[in-house]
Design an enzyme around this catalytic site. Structure first.
Site, mmCIF file in Angstrom:
data_model
loop_
_atom_site.group_PDB
_atom_site.id
_atom_site.type_symbol
_atom_site.label_atom_id
_atom_site.label_comp_id
_atom_site.label_asym_id
_atom_site.label_seq_id
_atom_site.Cartn_x
_atom_site.Cartn_y
_atom_site.Cartn_z
ATOM 1 N N ALA A 11 0.807 -1.219 0.000
ATOM 2 C CA ALA A 11 0.000 0.000 0.000
ATOM 3 C C ALA A 11 0.838 1.266 0.000
ATOM 4 C CB ALA A 11 -0.920 -0.002 1.218
ATOM 5 N N SER A 13 4.487 1.184 -1.073
ATOM 6 C CA SER A 13 5.533 1.109 -2.090
ATOM 7 C C SER A 13 5.504 -0.248 -2.762
ATOM 8 C CB SER A 13 6.916 1.358 -1.463
ATOM 9 O OG SER A 13 7.251 0.321 -0.558
ATOM 10 N N GLY A 14 6.204 -0.327 -3.871
ATOM 11 C CA GLY A 14 6.350 -1.579 -4.583
ATOM 12 C C GLY A 14 7.803 -1.798 -4.915
ATOM 13 N N ARG A 15 8.130 -3.047 -5.233
ATOM 14 C CA ARG A 15 9.512 -3.344 -5.564
ATOM 15 C C ARG A 15 9.571 -4.532 -6.517
ATOM 16 N NH1 ARG A 15 7.394 -4.530 -1.284
ATOM 17 N NH2 ARG A 15 7.817 -2.490 -0.402
ATOM 18 N N GLY A 75 -4.910 -7.185 -0.817
ATOM 19 C CA GLY A 75 -6.167 -7.794 -1.233
ATOM 20 C C GLY A 75 -7.283 -6.786 -1.412
ATOM 21 N N HIS A 227 -2.099 -12.783 -3.116
ATOM 22 C CA HIS A 227 -2.324 -11.919 -1.969
ATOM 23 C C HIS A 227 -1.035 -11.882 -1.165
ATOM 24 C CE1 HIS A 227 -4.361 -10.994 2.093
ATOM 25 N NE2 HIS A 227 -4.172 -9.872 1.407
ATOM 26 N N ASP A 228 -0.558 -10.691 -0.854
ATOM 27 C CA ASP A 228 0.773 -10.575 -0.261
ATOM 28 C C ASP A 228 0.916 -11.364 1.033
ATOM 29 O OD1 ASP A 228 -0.840 -8.802 1.191
ATOM 30 O OD2 ASP A 228 0.282 -7.012 0.608
ATOM 31 N N ASN A 287 -6.908 -9.391 10.464
ATOM 32 C CA ASN A 287 -6.277 -8.169 9.974
ATOM 33 C C ASN A 287 -6.504 -7.057 10.983
ATOM 34 O OD1 ASN A 287 -5.527 -8.465 6.861
ATOM 35 N ND2 ASN A 287 -7.396 -9.627 7.234
ATOM 36 N N GLY A 393 8.122 -6.000 6.623
ATOM 37 C CA GLY A 393 8.838 -4.765 6.932
ATOM 38 C C GLY A 393 8.879 -4.433 8.404
#
Length: 474
Positions: A11, A13-15, A75, A227-228, A287, A393
């Site tokens: 949500a 950042s991306g990599r 998700g 889904h992460d 969650n 993270g």
């Protein structure tokens, strides 16, 4: 030797991370990093889907020669494509206000226990079910040919293949794990169009090869656990079923693995969720708001790194305020300091004065909420969680890890930080025939990535604040 690319988008950042597997040793290298966040449009808060696709392509270009690609994201959110394959509008953001109060409307039509019996999913106002109900009369839904959840929307643009992957589909509260299909009857009762819901495929299946017109080669794209959280759990190096896993990031997801969904009165009472994973297994999880509040405070203050904020928090006095991270006012983007002040006033507490004290109070509240959820998971499963594995993270925040050990009275192992990307890569390796199964993948993780360990310190000091957190959580 195999080289695989994990495109992992969260949500914030991306990599793009390249994993090289050679002689049962996995090494990872970040080749592309990009920001992510909401964009405000005339009709509400959205994601910039096309920009995310551009960054996915950039990651592929920077990766060089690779054997496969896997995509994972958060998700719930989704885009609609028409019969010509065109995106009808930018995907809505789950924090958009259009779902405010919608869950309560739905529960007046179909009772909570019936929805849970069908879907086994936690009740959150941001769930796809309530997003679709809010839009049920929108002409866009009636003009849609397919609804694609975010990772499969990006996968569609890369390959032209239309499907949704199991782990992500289960998060929506529109999927029936008993029938192994969409909850068609529930959607019909709510008047939600469903003609755009297509096939659901298993994690690890092939999505297809890159489209030739992209000019990126013909590499295979694999439907990892898209889904992460599903990917993060693949990489969690647990050795015992009595280990609780926390995937810690913008959201925190706390849970245990299960061969079958746990759809019981105890799970409903704890507002727990049965999300799908690799191997068609499930995770009994909950969650909760994770580091989102700290992220928004940092954005608001604008002059500190996360490391600086954590250092200030470590030096602050403990328990200046007990903060429930799931307080509804904390959900929307925007200035957080004023909302925390409002929360403290509403709960008859003194607002922490310094930035360090404020961040510490948020982290203490998060650690206590971990304990709150763990106790409800134990009640639902009848198993005591002897230890906790934090991945993602948040595992590099040493203060949060130590606070978690203290608050729960359980030892904590932290790592790997890049669990989501590593789990993504492990599923690719299994699909390529390079790794036997998930347990063999976890052995690779244990060999190649070290944990940090934290033992509880003065856990009795947390009893009174924890009782207060329980009162606030209702």
């Amino acid at each position: 030797m195999a080289r695989m690319l994990a495109i992992d988008i969260g949500a914030e950042s991306g990599r793009g991370i390249v994993g090289t597997l050679e002689s049962d040793r996995l090494t990872i290298e970040e080749v592309h990093r990009f920001p992510n966040g909401p964009v405000q449009e005339a009709d509400g808060l959205h994601w910039d889907g096309r920009r995310l696709f551009e960054d996915a392509q950039a990651a592929i270009r920077k990766a060089g020669p690779i054997d496969s690609i896997g995509i994972d994201t958060w998700g719930l959110d989704h885009g609609f494509i028409d019969k010509n394959g065109e995106l009808l509008a930018n995907p809505f953001h789950y924090r958009d206000a259009r779902t405010d109060g919608v869950m309560e409307q739905v529960l007046r039509i179909v009772p909570k226990d019936e929805i849970f019996a069908i879907t086994g999913i936690q009740f959150m106002g941001i769930n796809t079910l309530y997003q679709l109900y809010a839009q049920r009369n929108d002409p866009m839904l009636h003009n849609a040919d397919a609804m694609l959840l975010m990772p499969n929307l990006l996968g569609y643009w890369l390959t032209g293949e239309v499907c949704n992957e199991f782990s992500d589909a289960t998060t929506t509260q529109c999927y029936d794990p008993h029938a192994k299909d969409w909850a068609w009857g529930l959607l019909k009762r709510l008047g939600i169009p469903s003609h755009f819901l297509g096939k659901v495929v298993s994690a690890g299946s092939s999505l297809g090869r890159l489209k030739p017109d992209l000019g990126l080669g013909d590499t295979m794209v694999i439907n990892v656990a898209t889904h992460d959280t599903g990917s993060a759990f693949v990489a969690a190096p647990v050795t015992s079923p009595n280990t609780g896993v926390i995937s810690s990031g913008t959201w925190s997801i706390i849970g245990v693995e299960s061969a079958e969904p746990v759809i019981t009165p105890e799970a409903l009472e704890g507002n727990l969720s049965n999300e799908g994973g690799y191997g068609n297994r499930f995770r009994l999880i909950k969650n909760i708001t994770g580091l989102w509040i700290v992220q928004e405070l940092r954005r608001e203050w604008g002059d500190h790194t996360y490391e600086e904020l954590t250092k200030m928090a470590a030096e602050a006095e403990p328990f200046q305020a007990v903060i429930d991270p799931d307080y509804p006012a904390f959900l929307a983007p925007g200035p957080m300091e004023g909302r925390i002040a409002e929360f403290c006033r509403a709960t008859n507490q003194t607002m922490p004065v310094t930035k360090g004290a404020l961040v510490r109070s948020v982290l203490e509240g998060l650690a206590m909420k971990y304990r709150y959820v763990i106790e409800r998971l134990e009640h639902a499963t009848g198993r005591r969680m002897e230890c906790i594995q934090i991945v993602g993270g948040g595992s590099k925040n040493r203060l949060l890890c130590q606070l978690t050990a203290n608050a729960t009275g359980r030892p904590v192992a932290a790592g790997p930080i890049e669990a989501t990307a590593i789990g993504n890569l492990i599923v690719q390796a299994i699909s390529l025939g390079l790794v036997n199964d998930q347990e063999a993948g976890r052995q690779i993780v244990r060999r190649c990535f070290e944990d940090e360990h934290y033992d509880p310190i003065r856990p009795d000091d947390w009893q009174q604040p924890y009782r207060r957190l329980c009162e606030l959580s209702g």
